[in-house]
Scaffold this active site. Structure first.
Site, PDB file in Angstrom:
ATOM      1  N   CYS A  84       1.557  25.100  29.011  1.00 32.69           N
ATOM      2  CA  CYS A  84       3.316  24.857  27.999  1.00 32.69           C
ATOM      3  C   CYS A  84       2.573  25.188  26.282  1.00 32.69           C
ATOM      4  CB  CYS A  84       3.055  23.266  28.132  1.00 32.69           C
ATOM      5  SG  CYS A  84       3.845  22.415  27.404  1.00 32.69           S
ATOM      6  N   GLU A  85       3.564  25.298  25.879  1.00 33.13           N
ATOM      7  CA  GLU A  85       3.614  25.897  24.721  1.00 33.13           C
ATOM      8  C   GLU A  85       3.994  24.441  24.228  1.00 33.13           C
ATOM      9  OE1 GLU A  85       6.563  29.030  23.845  1.00 33.13           O
ATOM     10  OE2 GLU A  85       8.150  28.014  23.492  1.00 33.13           O
ATOM     11  N   HIS A  86       4.533  23.513  24.697  1.00 31.74           N
ATOM     12  CA  HIS A  86       5.401  22.363  23.698  1.00 31.74           C
ATOM     13  C   HIS A  86       4.082  21.711  23.401  1.00 31.74           C
ATOM     14  CE1 HIS A  86       9.222  23.678  25.058  1.00 31.74           C
ATOM     15  NE2 HIS A  86       9.102  24.020  24.107  1.00 31.74           N
ATOM     16  N   HIS A  87       2.599  21.400  24.398  1.00 27.30           N
ATOM     17  CA  HIS A  87       1.525  20.368  23.940  1.00 27.30           C
ATOM     18  C   HIS A  87       0.802  20.998  24.032  1.00 27.30           C
ATOM     19  CE1 HIS A  87       5.295  18.066  25.544  1.00 27.30           C
ATOM     20  NE2 HIS A  87       4.429  17.290  24.761  1.00 27.30           N
ATOM     21  N   GLN A 125       8.154  26.667  31.466  1.00 28.06           N
ATOM     22  CA  GLN A 125       8.771  27.842  33.526  1.00 28.06           C
ATOM     23  C   GLN A 125       9.604  28.541  32.911  1.00 28.06           C
ATOM     24  OE1 GLN A 125       7.629  24.642  35.712  1.00 28.06           O
ATOM     25  NE2 GLN A 125       8.853  25.996  37.500  1.00 28.06           N
ATOM     26  N   HIS A 153       3.914  19.433  35.499  1.00 27.47           N
ATOM     27  CA  HIS A 153       3.663  19.875  34.175  1.00 27.47           C
ATOM     28  C   HIS A 153       2.032  18.919  33.936  1.00 27.47           C
ATOM     29  CE1 HIS A 153       5.986  23.178  31.952  1.00 27.47           C
ATOM     30  NE2 HIS A 153       6.661  23.146  34.448  1.00 27.47           N
ATOM     31  N   CYS A 155       1.766  17.174  31.268  1.00 30.16           N
ATOM     32  CA  CYS A 155       2.672  16.848  29.316  1.00 30.16           C
ATOM     33  C   CYS A 155       3.679  15.229  30.515  1.00 30.16           C
ATOM     34  CB  CYS A 155       3.210  17.848  28.281  1.00 30.16           C
ATOM     35  SG  CYS A 155       4.413  18.785  29.595  1.00 30.16           S
TER      36      CYS A 155
END
Ligand SMILES: [Zn+2]
Length: 193
Positions: A84-87, A125, A153, A155
């Site tokens: 995941c590119e956020h976490h 995703q 996910h 996260c």
């Protein structure tokens, strides 16, 4: 037989710099990277992330559709893992990839390779789902493509709201599978658990 090599965009990974950065992160988080337990951790983390982020080259081998097969072809439950590119935490699950053949058909294992190709990288995703569908539509040129991804996910399941067992489902459709209600229903019926 036709082969199409996927143009690779390999990120310029500097393992040494990544190791130094992980070490700095450990220090910033109040950990001691010189302790016996953590001494090898920066190297291991850097190597693991490099693997997550490096797409594997492969050739999309296609064959003429000599039998004139016109029905849906679906590869279900293709294992998937991405970041995941956020976490920068993993998300993992399965992809179901289907297409309606036109002139060419493709080896089923290659559908899994396409999923893996786009999963290796920092992703969301939704984008991953669309990229797989768009890429197949463009390169295999079938009458239609459908992709469903179900994943968990970390996260979401391990931190924050800790929504254990919560799965995120996304789908992307192209061509006939998008435009024709009957074909679309058939695709979703065949990919549902
Ligand atoms: Zn996340």
């Amino acid at each position: 037989m036709g082969g199409l090599r996927i143009a690779e965009v390999i990120p310029p990974i500097d393992l040494g710099a990544a190791e130094i950065a992980v070490r700095a992160l450990l220090v910033a988080l109040g950990q001691d990277p010189d302790s016996d337990h953590l001494r090898e951790t920066p190297r291991r983390v850097a190597t693991a992330y490099a693997e997550f982020l490096t797409p594997q080259a492969f050739e999309l081998t296609t064959f003429p559709n000599d039998e004139g097969y016109e029905e849906l072809v679906i590869a279900r439950d293709i294992p998937l893992q991405s970041l995941c590119e956020h976490h920068m935490l993993p998300f993992h699950g399965v992809a179901h990839v289907g297409y309606l053949p036109d002139q060419r058909i493709v080896g089923l294992s290659k559908l899994a390779r396409v999923v893996d190709r786009f999963a290796r990288g920092l992703q969301v995703q939704e984008r991953l789902t669309t990229q797989v569908a768009d890429w197949l539509q463009l390169n295999l040129r079938p009458k239609g493509v459908g992709v469903v991804i179900e994943s968990e996910h970390q996260c979401m399941t391990l931190r924050g709201v800790r929504a254990h067992d919560s799965r995120t489902i996304t789908s992307a459709l192209q061509g006939h599978l998008r435009d024709d209600a009957t074909a679309r229903l058939e695709f979703f019926a065949l990919t549902r658990r």
